[in-house]
Design an enzyme around this catalytic site. Structure first.
Site: not given
Ligand code: OSB
Ligand code: MG
Length: 373
Positions: A138, A164, A166, A191, A216, A241, A265, A293
């Protein structure tokens, strides 16, 4: 029987190797709550509470979860003998609203205690069938499309099976188009962490020709109804999510067609009992799931790896090796990936499958407290 006798809470600080920016906030250093849980026979396991530093992803924070575990979750499990780990979640739901991440830290430790005690890998206790799982990364919001293309290039060279990206308004279509042009066949997804509203539907529709694996959580953190309207307008599959906080919410998503994929999660849904129920429900409806994660340490990661070994986790998760996050993790050996992007499920060791570096945890601890039955 599961009889929890003592819970020691630790807060550690771990700086991230690279800043992680999402639409709702920036993280440069994690504040991580770890739990050392001991049962009445002296069996101990480590677990992690995934509540964040600030309430920008979910309402829970580490400071709040610390209080809630101390005042409400621990007292409720102390003095109760649970026949099965699956019985802990209902006991924590009775007249006790919310606080899924605080509850999950102890609920998931209960599964690990059973695995440790019975000499079984956690992955197998949960019903996992895989011996290795595909990795994903991510990538936080970058300064420019060029910077993002370069970062994705590194991730592809590392072997990740899913990338992924952001996004947020101003850092979305042009950024993703640049990556798609550079890597026509890469398994990409976006995401948004709630950065859009239905008014942005036409804008988001520009992502459709970029053939993302999914987008996402584009809309509000607790929305299910508007996502259905948006999904109707997009060919790109929506993955929820934030909105999926229980098996009931997953059922709502499926009934209303608010998305076609679920990010599970375990901390967000209150632990493994709900995570497994969502996995099973999704499998019955032909909905693929993947494990998200929360920038976990190696301890929280071991719980995610075990969960991701279940059969309907058919899409690579946000599961990256220790070195993607930290100069040095708090477990031995660290989580690693093969050049072709796979991570081994530890099956030759009971419990969470990794040894915890307790000396390092002690060095990193900024506060600790011991709760006893
Ligand atoms: O939206 O998935 C998410 C990390 C912190 C809070 C929200 C998210 C995330 C990630 C990190 O996308 C994924 C990772 O742990 O590598
Ligand atoms: Mg997410």
């Amino acid at each position: 029987m599961i009889r929890i006798q003592e819970i020691k809470l630790h807060e550690i600080r771990l700086p991230l190797k690279e800043p992680f920016r999402i639409s709702s906030g920036l993280c440069t250093e994690r504040r991580i709550m770890l739990l050392k849980v001991r049962d009445a026979d002296g069996v101990t396991v480590w677990s992690e509470c995934v509540a964040g530093e600030r309430p920008n992803y979910a309402s829970e924070t580490i400071d709040e979860a610390w209080l809630v575990i101390t005042e409400y979750v621990a007292p409720r499990v102390f003095g109760t003998a649970f026949e099965q780990a699956a019985h802990v979640h209902p006991a924590l739901e009775l007249n006790f609203r919310g606080h899924n991440m605080a509850k999950a830290a102890i609920e998931m430790a209960s599964w690990a205690l059973v695995a440790e005690r019975d000499g079984m890998p956690l992955a197998r206790l949960l019903g996992g069938t895989r011996t290795e799982i595909p990795t994903g990364i991510s990538i936080g919001i970058q300064q420019s499309p060029d910077a993002l293309v370069a970062r994705v290039g590194r991730a592809l060279a590392d072997g990740y099976r899913k990338i992924k990206l952001k996004i947020e308004p101003g850092h979305d279509v042009d950024f993703i188009r640049a990556v798609r042009n550079a890597y026509p066949d890469a398994p990409l997804m976006a995401d948004a962490n709630n950065a859009y509203t239905l008014k942005d539907a036409a804008h988001l529709k520009q992502l459709d020709p970029l053939h993302l694996v999914m987008i996402e959580q584009p809309l509000a953190h607790d929305d299910i109804v508007r996502h259905a309207e948006l999904q109707h307008m997009l060919t790109t599959p929506i993955c929820l999510d934030e909105s999926i906080t229980s098996v009931d919410r997953a059922e709502d998503m499926i009934t209303l067609k608010s998305g076609r994929i679920i990010n599970i999660k375990p901390g967000r849904v209150g632990g493994f009992q709900q995570a497994r129920a969502i996995h099973d429900l999704a499998a019955r409806h032909g909905i693929p799931v993947w494990c998200g994660g929360m920038l976990e340490s190696g301890i929280g990661r071991s719980y995610n790896v075990a969960l991701a070994s279940l059969p309907n986790f058919t899409i690579p998760g946000d599961l990256s090796p220790s070195a993607r996050y930290w100069e040095r993790d708090i477990i031995k050996p660290e989580w690693t990936m093969s050049p072709d992007g796979m991570m081994q499920v530890p099956l030759n060791r009971a419990g969470i499958g990794v040894a915890v570096d307790e000396d390092r945890i002690d060095d990193l601890t900024v506060r600790a407290t011991t709760l006893s039955a």
